[in-house]
Design a protein around this motif. Structure first.
Motif, PDB file in Angstrom:
ATOM      1  N   GLN A 211      -9.202  -3.709  16.667  1.00 26.39           N
ATOM      2  CA  GLN A 211      -8.362  -3.084  17.677  1.00 26.39           C
ATOM      3  C   GLN A 211      -7.576  -1.904  17.097  1.00 26.39           C
ATOM      4  OE1 GLN A 211      -8.630  -6.418  17.226  1.00 26.39           O
ATOM      5  NE2 GLN A 211      -9.719  -6.910  19.106  1.00 26.39           N
ATOM      6  N   THR A 212      -7.120  -2.033  15.861  1.00 25.31           N
ATOM      7  CA  THR A 212      -6.414  -0.932  15.204  1.00 25.31           C
ATOM      8  C   THR A 212      -7.348   0.246  15.005  1.00 25.31           C
ATOM      9  OG1 THR A 212      -4.868  -2.409  14.090  1.00 25.31           O
ATOM     10  CG2 THR A 212      -5.165  -0.229  13.117  1.00 25.31           C
TER      11      THR A 212
ATOM     12  N   ALA B 254      -7.912   2.060  18.283  1.00 25.76           N
ATOM     13  CA  ALA B 254      -6.759   2.887  18.655  1.00 25.76           C
ATOM     14  C   ALA B 254      -6.741   4.187  17.861  1.00 25.76           C
ATOM     15  CB  ALA B 254      -5.459   2.113  18.442  1.00 25.76           C
TER      16      ALA B 254
ATOM     17  N   ARG C  26      -4.936   7.186  19.958  1.00 23.65           N
ATOM     18  CA  ARG C  26      -3.730   6.552  20.495  1.00 23.65           C
ATOM     19  C   ARG C  26      -2.762   6.163  19.387  1.00 23.65           C
ATOM     20  NH1 ARG C  26      -4.898   1.664  22.777  1.00 23.65           N
ATOM     21  NH2 ARG C  26      -7.024   1.634  22.025  1.00 23.65           N
ATOM     22  N   TYR C  27      -3.213   6.266  18.151  1.00 27.24           N
ATOM     23  CA  TYR C  27      -2.418   5.839  17.011  1.00 27.24           C
ATOM     24  C   TYR C  27      -2.791   6.699  15.812  1.00 27.24           C
ATOM     25  CZ  TYR C  27      -1.056   2.840  13.075  1.00 27.24           C
ATOM     26  OH  TYR C  27      -0.529   2.365  11.910  1.00 27.24           O
TER      27      TYR C  27
END
Length: 73
Positions: A34-35, A38, A43-44
């Protein structure tokens, strides 16, 4: 609401050309899938240390994996 980062990356393209899945890359660098998703989607923004880890996992330079606009657009 999370503000998208100005940092762009080519992680997805590099990962796919290497024939790797998100799960495989995430495992190699020690984060969750998930990281990685992103980060791929902008998004990150990863820390500088983690950005280096990602670039090294692909055997390429940091500038080949990440870009930041020069004019502060």
């Amino acid at each position: 609401m999370v503000k998208p980062t100005k940092v762009t990356n080519t992680i997805r393209a590099v990962r796919e050309s290497a024939g790797l899945t998100q799960a495989e890359v995430a495992c190699r660098v020690g984060v969750t899938r998930q990281t990685l998703i992103a980060i791929e989607q902008g998004r990150y923004s990863p820390t500088l240390e983690f950005a280096f880890q990602l670039a090294r996992a692909f055997g390429i330079g940091l500038d080949d994996l990440f870009d930041y606009p020069e004019t502060g657009e």
